[in-house]
Design an enzyme around this catalytic site. Structure first.
Site, PDB file in Angstrom:
ATOM      1  N   ASP A  68      -6.490 -89.878  27.432  1.00 40.47           N
ATOM      2  CA  ASP A  68      -6.224 -89.222  26.125  1.00 40.47           C
ATOM      3  C   ASP A  68      -7.345 -88.904  25.378  1.00 40.47           C
ATOM      4  O   ASP A  68      -8.427 -89.694  25.268  1.00 40.47           O
ATOM      5  CB  ASP A  68      -5.409 -90.089  25.552  1.00 40.47           C
ATOM      6  CG  ASP A  68      -4.609 -89.455  24.235  1.00 40.47           C
ATOM      7  OD1 ASP A  68      -4.413 -88.287  24.375  1.00 40.47           O
ATOM      8  OD2 ASP A  68      -3.942 -90.208  23.593  1.00 40.47           O
ATOM      9  N   ARG A  94      -9.172 -83.646  21.051  1.00 36.57           N
ATOM     10  CA  ARG A  94      -9.745 -84.089  20.032  1.00 36.57           C
ATOM     11  C   ARG A  94     -11.227 -83.757  20.402  1.00 36.57           C
ATOM     12  O   ARG A  94     -12.233 -83.427  19.459  1.00 36.57           O
ATOM     13  CB  ARG A  94      -9.201 -85.456  19.369  1.00 36.57           C
ATOM     14  CG  ARG A  94      -8.236 -85.582  18.478  1.00 36.57           C
ATOM     15  CD  ARG A  94      -7.807 -86.845  18.547  1.00 36.57           C
ATOM     16  NE  ARG A  94      -6.900 -87.000  19.683  1.00 36.57           N
ATOM     17  CZ  ARG A  94      -6.320 -88.274  20.111  1.00 36.57           C
ATOM     18  NH1 ARG A  94      -6.737 -89.103  19.230  1.00 36.57           N
ATOM     19  NH2 ARG A  94      -5.720 -88.525  20.973  1.00 36.57           N
ATOM     20  N   TRP A  95     -11.777 -84.080  21.376  1.00 38.52           N
ATOM     21  CA  TRP A  95     -13.062 -84.058  21.909  1.00 38.52           C
ATOM     22  C   TRP A  95     -13.443 -82.561  22.014  1.00 38.52           C
ATOM     23  O   TRP A  95     -14.537 -82.361  21.312  1.00 38.52           O
ATOM     24  CB  TRP A  95     -13.079 -84.375  23.434  1.00 38.52           C
ATOM     25  CG  TRP A  95     -14.408 -84.160  23.969  1.00 38.52           C
ATOM     26  CD1 TRP A  95     -15.526 -85.446  24.234  1.00 38.52           C
ATOM     27  CD2 TRP A  95     -15.118 -83.053  24.785  1.00 38.52           C
ATOM     28  NE1 TRP A  95     -16.438 -84.874  24.734  1.00 38.52           N
ATOM     29  CE2 TRP A  95     -16.330 -83.637  25.230  1.00 38.52           C
ATOM     30  CE3 TRP A  95     -14.719 -81.787  24.835  1.00 38.52           C
ATOM     31  CZ2 TRP A  95     -17.259 -82.744  25.751  1.00 38.52           C
ATOM     32  CZ3 TRP A  95     -15.585 -81.062  25.515  1.00 38.52           C
ATOM     33  CH2 TRP A  95     -16.968 -81.582  26.049  1.00 38.52           C
ATOM     34  N   SER A 135       5.951 -86.361  32.404  1.00 40.08           N
ATOM     35  CA  SER A 135       7.565 -85.697  32.523  1.00 40.08           C
ATOM     36  C   SER A 135       7.396 -85.092  30.873  1.00 40.08           C
ATOM     37  O   SER A 135       8.344 -84.123  30.901  1.00 40.08           O
ATOM     38  CB  SER A 135       8.408 -86.335  32.867  1.00 40.08           C
ATOM     39  OG  SER A 135       8.288 -87.511  32.410  1.00 40.08           O
ATOM     40  N   GLU A 136       6.940 -85.524  29.927  1.00 35.66           N
ATOM     41  CA  GLU A 136       6.959 -84.965  28.632  1.00 35.66           C
ATOM     42  C   GLU A 136       5.886 -83.684  28.160  1.00 35.66           C
ATOM     43  O   GLU A 136       6.271 -83.186  27.109  1.00 35.66           O
ATOM     44  CB  GLU A 136       6.856 -85.969  27.634  1.00 35.66           C
ATOM     45  CG  GLU A 136       8.077 -87.195  27.613  1.00 35.66           C
ATOM     46  CD  GLU A 136       8.154 -87.796  28.800  1.00 35.66           C
ATOM     47  OE1 GLU A 136       7.177 -88.381  29.336  1.00 35.66           O
ATOM     48  OE2 GLU A 136       9.321 -88.213  29.137  1.00 35.66           O
ATOM     49  N   ASN A 137       4.885 -83.748  29.113  1.00 36.04           N
ATOM     50  CA  ASN A 137       3.910 -82.737  28.729  1.00 36.04           C
ATOM     51  C   ASN A 137       4.616 -81.524  28.973  1.00 36.04           C
ATOM     52  O   ASN A 137       3.836 -80.390  28.493  1.00 36.04           O
ATOM     53  CB  ASN A 137       2.821 -82.806  29.701  1.00 36.04           C
ATOM     54  CG  ASN A 137       1.996 -83.946  29.192  1.00 36.04           C
ATOM     55  OD1 ASN A 137       1.119 -84.550  29.994  1.00 36.04           O
ATOM     56  ND2 ASN A 137       1.887 -84.584  27.981  1.00 36.04           N
ATOM     57  N   TRP A 138       5.721 -81.111  29.538  1.00 38.91           N
ATOM     58  CA  TRP A 138       6.335 -79.598  29.398  1.00 38.91           C
ATOM     59  C   TRP A 138       6.771 -79.046  28.061  1.00 38.91           C
ATOM     60  O   TRP A 138       6.869 -78.112  27.863  1.00 38.91           O
ATOM     61  CB  TRP A 138       7.661 -79.717  30.278  1.00 38.91           C
ATOM     62  CG  TRP A 138       7.469 -80.078  31.828  1.00 38.91           C
ATOM     63  CD1 TRP A 138       7.668 -81.308  32.398  1.00 38.91           C
ATOM     64  CD2 TRP A 138       6.734 -79.490  32.844  1.00 38.91           C
ATOM     65  NE1 TRP A 138       7.196 -81.321  33.609  1.00 38.91           N
ATOM     66  CE2 TRP A 138       6.700 -80.182  33.909  1.00 38.91           C
ATOM     67  CE3 TRP A 138       6.355 -78.301  32.732  1.00 38.91           C
ATOM     68  CZ2 TRP A 138       6.234 -79.751  35.190  1.00 38.91           C
ATOM     69  CZ3 TRP A 138       5.510 -77.527  33.985  1.00 38.91           C
ATOM     70  CH2 TRP A 138       5.644 -78.324  35.285  1.00 38.91           C
ATOM     71  N   ARG A 186      -6.423 -97.185  27.958  1.00 37.45           N
ATOM     72  CA  ARG A 186      -5.967 -96.060  27.045  1.00 37.45           C
ATOM     73  C   ARG A 186      -7.148 -95.750  26.246  1.00 37.45           C
ATOM     74  O   ARG A 186      -7.405 -96.341  25.561  1.00 37.45           O
ATOM     75  CB  ARG A 186      -4.748 -95.982  26.252  1.00 37.45           C
ATOM     76  CG  ARG A 186      -4.420 -94.837  25.809  1.00 37.45           C
ATOM     77  CD  ARG A 186      -3.037 -94.620  25.114  1.00 37.45           C
ATOM     78  NE  ARG A 186      -2.685 -93.316  24.442  1.00 37.45           N
ATOM     79  CZ  ARG A 186      -1.486 -92.788  24.507  1.00 37.45           C
ATOM     80  NH1 ARG A 186      -0.565 -93.470  24.941  1.00 37.45           N
ATOM     81  NH2 ARG A 186      -1.209 -91.467  24.372  1.00 37.45           N
ATOM     82  N   LEU A 218       2.010 -97.295  25.529  1.00 35.08           N
ATOM     83  CA  LEU A 218       2.158 -96.817  26.950  1.00 35.08           C
ATOM     84  C   LEU A 218       2.503 -95.423  27.400  1.00 35.08           C
ATOM     85  O   LEU A 218       2.353 -95.016  28.317  1.00 35.08           O
ATOM     86  CB  LEU A 218       2.825 -97.850  27.597  1.00 35.08           C
ATOM     87  CG  LEU A 218       2.330 -99.206  27.579  1.00 35.08           C
ATOM     88  CD1 LEU A 218       3.014-100.174  28.428  1.00 35.08           C
ATOM     89  CD2 LEU A 218       0.770 -99.457  27.923  1.00 35.08           C
ATOM     90  N   SER A 219       3.149 -94.736  26.265  1.00 36.18           N
ATOM     91  CA  SER A 219       3.658 -93.363  26.653  1.00 36.18           C
ATOM     92  C   SER A 219       4.368 -93.153  27.851  1.00 36.18           C
ATOM     93  O   SER A 219       4.166 -92.262  28.822  1.00 36.18           O
ATOM     94  CB  SER A 219       2.513 -92.590  26.515  1.00 36.18           C
ATOM     95  OG  SER A 219       2.049 -92.338  25.067  1.00 36.18           O
TER      96      SER A 219
END
Ligand code: FPP
Length: 251
Positions: free
Chosen positions: A31, A35-36, A77-80, A199, A206-207
């Site tokens: 993660d 931000r980087w 599966s949520e990054n969509w 993380r 834990l996302s």
């Protein structure tokens, strides 16, 4: 199970830097790419690109430090829910990573695994992944597992569906289904038990990553943003792991 790194892949660590850490399976929620990039006034793509460089370095260091299995959360599966352009960037980076690194994985005896419903990705990417999996399947060394279109709840639902189908066909009795059955039906079947979950970037959750597998994993959170997570940072996490008292519910 440390393997000899090829000359092109050697990093500055050796197993002697963290002797007997005992972590066979390490998973990382990578993660902080965005931000980087933001800190450097760069587009998010630059953060993801730097993130891939970190993947390369950490995968090599993990091998040199004797970690048997490294599992990386590359696309959930949520990054969509992200903008289409960012999703395309991430898929492009993944494609280039596999194309550029597969020969080295083959020669370094790395076994590539993919967890998650990767078959839902674009067909030519699925074909590339399948080819890479087939080329490294005969290897006997450390595992690099990449989570793609992965969500732990989705993984568990798919596992339950496969067990329900086996029960419906009479292969197994419903009341005989136990934790071992579920364990064996997950995408991670055959991988060593998860020891350490890292993380980066300061978030402490834990996302939807390896929820079943993390039951007795040690959790390690660091403020370091993923592109800055280097060999020294990995060694630091292993040192912290080594100092933990793992009791698995006992005394
Ligand atoms: C989280 O940072 C990172 C991701 C969602 C993607 C991780 C992907 C890579 C490191 C590159 C591709 C991987 C491989 C294996 C080739 P974020 O974008 O959520 O960062 P932010 O929270 O700072 O915005």
């Amino acid at each position: 199970m440390a393997t000899q790194a090829s000359s092109s892949t050697r990093t500055s660590v050796s197993p002697h830097d963290v002797p007997d850490h005992g972590a066979r399976h390490v998973a990382i929620i990578m993660d902080g790419n965005g931000r980087w990039a933001k800190k450097r006034l760069l587009p998010r793509f630059a953060g993801h690109k730097a993130g891939v460089d970190a993947v390369r370095k950490i995968a090599r260091s993990a091998r040199e430090l004797g970690i048997e299995c490294l599992t990386l959360y590359a696309f959930s599966s949520e990054n969509w829910k992200r903008p289409a352009a960012e999703i395309a960037d991430l898929m492009g980076l993944l494609r280039r990573f596999i194309e550029a690194d597969i020969d080295e994985m083959v020669s370094d005896n790395v076994r590539l695994r993919v967890i998650g419903n990767y078959r839902a990705l674009e067909p030519s990417l699925v074909a590339l992944i399948d080819d890479a999996l087939a080329r490294t399947a005969v290897n006997t060394g450390p595992v690099l597992a990449i989570a793609l279109n992965y969500g732990s709840q989705d993984e568990m639902v798919r596992a339950v569906q496969s067990l329900a189908a086996r029960a419906a066909s009479g292969e197994i009795a419903p009341d005989e289904i136990c934790a071992d059955h579920l364990h064996g039906a997950l995408d991670t079947a055959g991988l060593p038990p998860l020891d350490l979950m890292i993380r980066t970037s300061g978030e402490q959750r834990l996302s939807n990553f390896l929820l079943w597998q993390a039951a007795y994993a040690e959790l390690y959170f660091t403020d370091v943003l993923w592109p800055d997570f280097d060999t020294k940072a990995l060694a630091g996490a292993l040192h912290a792991f080594k100092d933990r008292d793992r009791r698995y519910g006992g005394l």
